[in-house]
Design an enzyme around this catalytic site. Sequence first.
Site, PDB file in Angstrom:
ATOM      1  N   HIS A 142       0.803  -1.223   0.000  1.00 27.49           N
ATOM      2  CA  HIS A 142       0.000   0.000   0.000  1.00 27.49           C
ATOM      3  C   HIS A 142       0.834   1.271   0.000  1.00 27.49           C
ATOM      4  O   HIS A 142       0.262   2.361   0.137  1.00 27.49           O
ATOM      5  CB  HIS A 142      -0.938   0.026   1.203  1.00 27.49           C
ATOM      6  N   LYS A 182      -9.028  13.468   4.132  1.00 27.10           N
ATOM      7  CA  LYS A 182      -8.137  12.315   4.107  1.00 27.10           C
ATOM      8  C   LYS A 182      -7.170  12.446   5.282  1.00 27.10           C
ATOM      9  O   LYS A 182      -7.130  13.486   5.940  1.00 27.10           O
ATOM     10  CB  LYS A 182      -7.370  12.231   2.789  1.00 27.10           C
ATOM     11  N   ARG A 183      -6.413  11.400   5.531  1.00 25.52           N
ATOM     12  CA  ARG A 183      -5.425  11.436   6.600  1.00 25.52           C
ATOM     13  C   ARG A 183      -4.493  12.629   6.419  1.00 25.52           C
ATOM     14  O   ARG A 183      -4.121  12.979   5.305  1.00 25.52           O
ATOM     15  CB  ARG A 183      -4.634  10.122   6.575  1.00 25.52           C
ATOM     16  N   LYS A 199       0.234  14.329   1.217  1.00 29.54           N
ATOM     17  CA  LYS A 199      -1.121  14.559   0.684  1.00 29.54           C
ATOM     18  C   LYS A 199      -1.358  16.045   0.430  1.00 29.54           C
ATOM     19  O   LYS A 199      -2.374  16.423  -0.160  1.00 29.54           O
ATOM     20  CB  LYS A 199      -2.164  13.985   1.637  1.00 29.54           C
ATOM     21  N   LYS A 252     -15.096   7.803  -4.061  1.00 32.42           N
ATOM     22  CA  LYS A 252     -16.362   8.089  -3.370  1.00 32.42           C
ATOM     23  C   LYS A 252     -16.918   9.438  -3.810  1.00 32.42           C
ATOM     24  O   LYS A 252     -18.118   9.574  -4.073  1.00 32.42           O
ATOM     25  CB  LYS A 252     -16.133   8.064  -1.857  1.00 32.42           C
ATOM     26  N   THR A 258      -8.923   5.977  -2.252  1.00 35.85           N
ATOM     27  CA  THR A 258     -10.305   5.576  -2.541  1.00 35.85           C
ATOM     28  C   THR A 258     -11.276   6.715  -2.278  1.00 35.85           C
ATOM     29  O   THR A 258     -12.415   6.667  -2.761  1.00 35.85           O
ATOM     30  CB  THR A 258     -10.717   4.353  -1.710  1.00 35.85           C
TER      31      THR A 258
END
Length: 815
Positions: free
Chosen positions: A358, A547-548, A553, A659, A655
């Site tokens: 991952h 998100k985290r 990110k 969504k 993911t």
Amino acid sequence: MPTTKFDKESIKQSILGKLQRYNGRSLEDANEHQIYHAIASTVRDQVMQKWAEYRKKDKTYLGKRLYYLSVEFLTGRSLMCNMLNLCSTDAYMEAMKELGIDWRKVVREEPEPGLGNGGLGRLAACFMDSLSSLDIPAMGCTIRYEYGLFRQKLLNGQQVEMPDDWLENGNVWEVAAMEDACEVHFGGWVEEKQEDDKLIFVEHDYNTVQAVPYDMPIVGYDTQTVNSLRMWRAKSAHSMDLKDFNSGNYIKAMQEEELAAVISKVLYPEDNHYEGKELRLKQHYFFTSATLQYALKDFKRRFGCNFDLFPEKVTIQINDTHPGLAIPELMRLLMDQEGLGWDEASAIVQRTVAYTNHTVMSEALERWPEEMVRKLLPRIYMILQEINRRVCARLANHYHNGMDPRIAGMAITAYNMVHMANLCVSMSYSVNGVSQLHGQILKDKTFHDYYEIMPEKFSAITNGITHRRWLMVANPGLRDLITETIGDKWIREPERLHDLLPYRDDAAFRERFQRIKRDNKIAFSNMLSARQNMTIDPNTLVDVQAKRLHEYKRQLLNALHIMVLYNRIMDDPSFTMQPRTFVFGAKASPAYYMAKQIIRLLLAISKLIDKSPRAREMLQVVFLENYDVSSAECLIPAADLSEQLSLAGKEASGTGCMKFMMNGAVTIGTMDGANIEICDQVGLDNIYIFGMRTNTVHDLEREGSYQPMHIFETNGELRRALTQMIDGTLFPENAAAVQEIYHNLLFQDTYYVLKDFGSYSMAQRRVDQDYQDREKWLHMAITNTACSGIFSSDRTIREYDDKIWHIGSRDWTKR
């Protein structure tokens, strides 16, 4: 046993009866939690009836089954999804309506299971839903965390972590399976001795922890299959020492119980100290050992001791490296418990275990200090050493040089560390990435040396999401519009969402699509009001990055852009833009200082904008506290723009982007992870792509010539936004509050935030222009929903089964 009816009238009677029997209350006297429990217990009765029927048939099943091992399963609330998968939603809704029960209030009473944190755990939960819905026999396996990760509070402009006691009132969906409890051993020493001309290994003086399983049923959508999510709880193998307790030595009496129980207390205990690392290692071994002991027990019940059949009847899928100790543990069980030789056990393991990677980030590839493993898991350490010796011998033979430097990089034990990714790659029969780009990076970079030797192991299977939860449950208005427009075949075949494409040109369809989006924004605003005493304007563009919290990110890219917009508004009285609400949802790991500083920055920006009447007309920044599955189910259907800003080549898949896409949000993102495949599906006219490509990032990293200060000096808007971090604009009482962010961006900028800012800013200008053209925007949004079916986890699971597992949907007409 007679079958119980679950029609509207039966459901009403069950709810009223349970309130009376369990609480001694009538409906009028019951509180909301008691009403929730009565409704959930009624749904549970229906689930248990179906589960019992499944288990009865399963006893005679002689096919293959999957054990999916993951340290996280971010399941979210179960009530509504269970109703949906039982095809009973209408009956329950009608029953609640006739009883005068507000289902929205009922749902809020269900605790959010503390079994996961982010994308890894949510993916695992989606997979379990799809496995059951596709009739594939499987068991998900994890730890029953008592407190999960943590409950996030925002106090004085910063994140504060609070215990998340999600089990305080019990978990209505779980069932203890005491008959499958087993022992897991830690510490001690290993004796080697000869017995009947065979070398055997006996463990002595170890500490014993009992693993107690709790099963949650995972109901398939309109199928007979009810798979199990097995959660292992740790407890002492011995009762409390009553003699010590009665003599007043309470701490000693309880010490062993507490030392055992701590294993299943929290998800991801901090590992920036030795004790934290040791606890994580204990957790990983604890649930993998317990799972494999059960898997062997179940195999022997069905097939006896013919272990040659084991790879044909069992697949162990390890979700990232956390469960990687399943490899030496299965070796141990087969050799020490079942009497197999090394070669036989190794051959079985290498045909049974499959590994999903991952991450491509080296710091996230798990490593354990050798001495810690040797001390805590002495027999496992011996097996790891022998695996390493044999792997290195094969590599030396391949390279015709035992000193080839590549061998050290591929070793399982090297430089005083146990390298879990190397263990998983060398001993698994399959290694897969989770997007097409990620799979290629694994082959080209992360595991390139292994790929050159064993290319047949490597594949890429793009992640997916369950459209049942993320569209049918989360967005019922859109669900009903889709079904009314193209029929209901898309529910079982989500790729049929593509049939919506012609309707993006239908004015009536676009109008209803827009109305549903606005209703979802109002619903989100109401949820926000109840949780944080805040509201949003449903007429604004809702721009979401949820998100985290991690530097790669690049929430900072978003933050800098907001500051640039703020300055444009404040500097130019004639400046106008489409009013926009920026929503952030994220938790920062408690020990991740820079991530927590980014949250502090975002909250300060929100406060700065809120103080300006002019800025408030066009901008709002919302940080959604304690972002979880339930808040995501409300936020995602309300989003217009989905921010997917990771540096190219760093996000394995993602993911969240799927969504948002499925619910009609348009993506702004880099060519990274699943963004690439979304772009392939919708076309460049229906997504906003910006920033460097992966090869450019790799070139910059290799050359080491990047100078962020040059961008600071040449981009005036960016320079001003950065300076405002430290000049008192954001933190009047403490100008240096986030100076580490400022210095990191100017002198390191590891994730090239400043490098990509210009491209990002231009893409955002296009977003602003396009959103003001309502027909164009709706055309884009509908295109995204119509093209999202390929990202259903049903498709993902079919690919896993076709390429890796080879289980097949269970044929209920056969034994």
